[in-house]
Design a protein around this motif. Structure first.
Motif, PDB file in Angstrom:
ATOM      1  N   LEU A 102      -0.866  -5.513  -0.060  1.00  0.00           N
ATOM      2  CA  LEU A 102      -2.178  -5.451  -0.691  1.00  0.00           C
ATOM      3  C   LEU A 102      -2.726  -6.856  -0.890  1.00  0.00           C
ATOM      4  O   LEU A 102      -1.979  -7.817  -1.033  1.00  0.00           O
ATOM      5  CB  LEU A 102      -2.089  -4.742  -2.046  1.00  0.00           C
ATOM      6  CG  LEU A 102      -1.662  -3.279  -2.022  1.00  0.00           C
ATOM      7  CD1 LEU A 102      -1.547  -2.745  -3.446  1.00  0.00           C
ATOM      8  CD2 LEU A 102      -2.625  -2.432  -1.211  1.00  0.00           C
ATOM      9  N   GLN A 103      -4.053  -6.961  -0.894  1.00  0.00           N
ATOM     10  CA  GLN A 103      -4.710  -8.241  -1.175  1.00  0.00           C
ATOM     11  C   GLN A 103      -5.332  -8.164  -2.562  1.00  0.00           C
ATOM     12  O   GLN A 103      -5.875  -7.138  -2.951  1.00  0.00           O
ATOM     13  CB  GLN A 103      -5.784  -8.530  -0.132  1.00  0.00           C
ATOM     14  CG  GLN A 103      -5.216  -8.821   1.226  1.00  0.00           C
ATOM     15  CD  GLN A 103      -6.270  -9.312   2.200  1.00  0.00           C
ATOM     16  OE1 GLN A 103      -7.437  -9.480   1.871  1.00  0.00           O
ATOM     17  NE2 GLN A 103      -5.841  -9.537   3.433  1.00  0.00           N
ATOM     18  N   HIS A 104      -5.236  -9.260  -3.301  1.00  0.00           N
ATOM     19  CA  HIS A 104      -5.802  -9.340  -4.643  1.00  0.00           C
ATOM     20  C   HIS A 104      -6.813 -10.482  -4.661  1.00  0.00           C
ATOM     21  O   HIS A 104      -6.455 -11.633  -4.430  1.00  0.00           O
ATOM     22  CB  HIS A 104      -4.693  -9.590  -5.660  1.00  0.00           C
ATOM     23  CG  HIS A 104      -5.162  -9.607  -7.074  1.00  0.00           C
ATOM     24  ND1 HIS A 104      -4.316  -9.843  -8.111  1.00  0.00           N
ATOM     25  CD2 HIS A 104      -6.375  -9.412  -7.644  1.00  0.00           C
ATOM     26  CE1 HIS A 104      -4.982  -9.805  -9.253  1.00  0.00           C
ATOM     27  NE2 HIS A 104      -6.246  -9.560  -8.976  1.00  0.00           N
ATOM     28  N   TRP A 105      -8.073 -10.143  -4.913  1.00  0.00           N
ATOM     29  CA  TRP A 105      -9.154 -11.130  -4.943  1.00  0.00           C
ATOM     30  C   TRP A 105      -9.821 -11.107  -6.309  1.00  0.00           C
ATOM     31  O   TRP A 105      -9.973 -10.066  -6.921  1.00  0.00           O
ATOM     32  CB  TRP A 105     -10.208 -10.805  -3.884  1.00  0.00           C
ATOM     33  CG  TRP A 105      -9.745 -11.080  -2.496  1.00  0.00           C
ATOM     34  CD1 TRP A 105      -9.026 -10.250  -1.696  1.00  0.00           C
ATOM     35  CD2 TRP A 105      -9.964 -12.257  -1.738  1.00  0.00           C
ATOM     36  NE1 TRP A 105      -8.784 -10.836  -0.479  1.00  0.00           N
ATOM     37  CE2 TRP A 105      -9.367 -12.068  -0.487  1.00  0.00           C
ATOM     38  CE3 TRP A 105     -10.624 -13.453  -1.997  1.00  0.00           C
ATOM     39  CZ2 TRP A 105      -9.390 -13.041   0.504  1.00  0.00           C
ATOM     40  CZ3 TRP A 105     -10.648 -14.413  -1.007  1.00  0.00           C
ATOM     41  CH2 TRP A 105     -10.039 -14.213   0.225  1.00  0.00           C
ATOM     42  N   VAL A 106     -10.235 -12.274  -6.766  1.00  0.00           N
ATOM     43  CA  VAL A 106     -10.945 -12.420  -8.028  1.00  0.00           C
ATOM     44  C   VAL A 106     -12.216 -13.201  -7.755  1.00  0.00           C
ATOM     45  O   VAL A 106     -12.201 -14.210  -7.046  1.00  0.00           O
ATOM     46  CB  VAL A 106     -10.087 -13.167  -9.072  1.00  0.00           C
ATOM     47  CG1 VAL A 106     -10.868 -13.447 -10.334  1.00  0.00           C
ATOM     48  CG2 VAL A 106      -8.825 -12.379  -9.382  1.00  0.00           C
ATOM     49  N   THR A 155      -8.139  -5.302  -6.031  1.00  0.00           N
ATOM     50  CA  THR A 155      -6.910  -5.247  -5.247  1.00  0.00           C
ATOM     51  C   THR A 155      -7.068  -4.106  -4.260  1.00  0.00           C
ATOM     52  O   THR A 155      -7.431  -2.997  -4.649  1.00  0.00           O
ATOM     53  CB  THR A 155      -5.685  -5.004  -6.158  1.00  0.00           C
ATOM     54  OG1 THR A 155      -5.622  -6.050  -7.128  1.00  0.00           O
ATOM     55  CG2 THR A 155      -4.404  -4.991  -5.356  1.00  0.00           C
ATOM     56  N   PHE A 156      -6.817  -4.378  -2.977  1.00  0.00           N
ATOM     57  CA  PHE A 156      -7.059  -3.367  -1.956  1.00  0.00           C
ATOM     58  C   PHE A 156      -6.146  -3.574  -0.763  1.00  0.00           C
ATOM     59  O   PHE A 156      -5.585  -4.648  -0.560  1.00  0.00           O
ATOM     60  CB  PHE A 156      -8.519  -3.400  -1.500  1.00  0.00           C
ATOM     61  CG  PHE A 156      -8.910  -4.715  -0.866  1.00  0.00           C
ATOM     62  CD1 PHE A 156      -8.821  -4.898   0.503  1.00  0.00           C
ATOM     63  CD2 PHE A 156      -9.356  -5.767  -1.642  1.00  0.00           C
ATOM     64  CE1 PHE A 156      -9.165  -6.108   1.083  1.00  0.00           C
ATOM     65  CE2 PHE A 156      -9.710  -6.982  -1.079  1.00  0.00           C
ATOM     66  CZ  PHE A 156      -9.612  -7.150   0.289  1.00  0.00           C
ATOM     67  N   CYS A 157      -6.008  -2.525   0.042  1.00  0.00           N
ATOM     68  CA  CYS A 157      -5.261  -2.599   1.285  1.00  0.00           C
ATOM     69  C   CYS A 157      -6.225  -3.031   2.386  1.00  0.00           C
ATOM     70  O   CYS A 157      -7.251  -2.377   2.603  1.00  0.00           O
ATOM     71  CB  CYS A 157      -4.650  -1.240   1.629  1.00  0.00           C
ATOM     72  SG  CYS A 157      -3.836  -1.230   3.245  1.00  0.00           S
ATOM     73  N   PRO A 158      -5.915  -4.112   3.098  1.00  0.00           N
ATOM     74  CA  PRO A 158      -6.827  -4.579   4.138  1.00  0.00           C
ATOM     75  C   PRO A 158      -6.888  -3.648   5.351  1.00  0.00           C
ATOM     76  O   PRO A 158      -7.819  -3.745   6.145  1.00  0.00           O
ATOM     77  CB  PRO A 158      -6.258  -5.945   4.523  1.00  0.00           C
ATOM     78  CG  PRO A 158      -4.824  -5.881   4.140  1.00  0.00           C
ATOM     79  CD  PRO A 158      -4.746  -4.981   2.952  1.00  0.00           C
ATOM     80  N   LEU A 159      -5.921  -2.728   5.489  1.00  0.00           N
ATOM     81  CA  LEU A 159      -5.941  -1.783   6.604  1.00  0.00           C
ATOM     82  C   LEU A 159      -6.619  -0.471   6.222  1.00  0.00           C
ATOM     83  O   LEU A 159      -7.427   0.056   6.977  1.00  0.00           O
ATOM     84  CB  LEU A 159      -4.515  -1.513   7.095  1.00  0.00           C
ATOM     85  CG  LEU A 159      -3.750  -2.739   7.592  1.00  0.00           C
ATOM     86  CD1 LEU A 159      -2.331  -2.351   7.981  1.00  0.00           C
ATOM     87  CD2 LEU A 159      -4.460  -3.403   8.745  1.00  0.00           C
ATOM     88  N   CYS A 160      -6.285   0.059   5.060  1.00  0.00           N
ATOM     89  CA  CYS A 160      -6.853   1.346   4.619  1.00  0.00           C
ATOM     90  C   CYS A 160      -8.268   1.197   4.048  1.00  0.00           C
ATOM     91  O   CYS A 160      -9.042   2.147   4.062  1.00  0.00           O
ATOM     92  CB  CYS A 160      -5.949   1.988   3.567  1.00  0.00           C
ATOM     93  SG  CYS A 160      -4.313   2.435   4.172  1.00  0.00           S
ATOM     94  N   CYS A 183       0.843  -1.192   0.000  1.00  0.00           N
ATOM     95  CA  CYS A 183       0.000   0.000   0.000  1.00  0.00           C
ATOM     96  C   CYS A 183       0.882   1.247   0.000  1.00  0.00           C
ATOM     97  O   CYS A 183       1.835   1.338   0.780  1.00  0.00           O
ATOM     98  CB  CYS A 183      -0.904  -0.015   1.234  1.00  0.00           C
ATOM     99  SG  CYS A 183      -1.921   1.476   1.413  1.00  0.00           S
ATOM    100  N   GLU A 184       0.557   2.205  -0.844  1.00  0.00           N
ATOM    101  CA  GLU A 184       1.324   3.445  -0.908  1.00  0.00           C
ATOM    102  C   GLU A 184       1.080   4.326   0.312  1.00  0.00           C
ATOM    103  O   GLU A 184       1.899   5.173   0.637  1.00  0.00           O
ATOM    104  CB  GLU A 184       0.965   4.211  -2.177  1.00  0.00           C
ATOM    105  CG  GLU A 184       1.399   3.506  -3.444  1.00  0.00           C
ATOM    106  CD  GLU A 184       0.988   4.243  -4.698  1.00  0.00           C
ATOM    107  OE1 GLU A 184       0.517   5.397  -4.601  1.00  0.00           O
ATOM    108  OE2 GLU A 184       1.137   3.665  -5.781  1.00  0.00           O
ATOM    109  N   THR A 185      -0.025   4.120   1.012  1.00  0.00           N
ATOM    110  CA  THR A 185      -0.366   4.940   2.167  1.00  0.00           C
ATOM    111  C   THR A 185       0.254   4.407   3.455  1.00  0.00           C
ATOM    112  O   THR A 185       0.894   5.148   4.190  1.00  0.00           O
ATOM    113  CB  THR A 185      -1.897   5.025   2.344  1.00  0.00           C
ATOM    114  OG1 THR A 185      -2.453   5.551   1.135  1.00  0.00           O
ATOM    115  CG2 THR A 185      -2.283   5.902   3.507  1.00  0.00           C
TER     116      THR A 185
END
Length: 62
Positions: free
Chosen positions: A19-23, A36-41, A12-14
């Motif tokens: 990052l987690q990637h789910w399909v 694709t998302f950050c599980p914390l942010c 994560c850039e923040t």
């Protein structure tokens, strides 16, 4: 349809968390959603993916 967690090496850039990637796969194996998302942010995205995955598969996510 089911959610599948794929490997992701980006951070994560923040906050720097992995990052987690789910399909989300359709019954014929084709992708219908790719996220694709950050599980914390992006806790709301994590909660949505986990809740939907648990309701369709009954398994526990890590």
């Amino acid at each position: 349809m089911e959610w599948v967690k794929l490997p992701n090496l980006r951070s994560c850039e923040t906050c720097g968390a992995a990052l987690q990637h789910w399909v989300r796969l359709m019954t014929n194996g084709q992708r219908s959603i790719d996220v694709t998302f950050c599980p914390l942010c992006s806790l709301e995205v994590k909660v949505m993916v986990e809740a939907e995955s648990l309701s369709t598969s009954g398994s526990t996510l890590s």
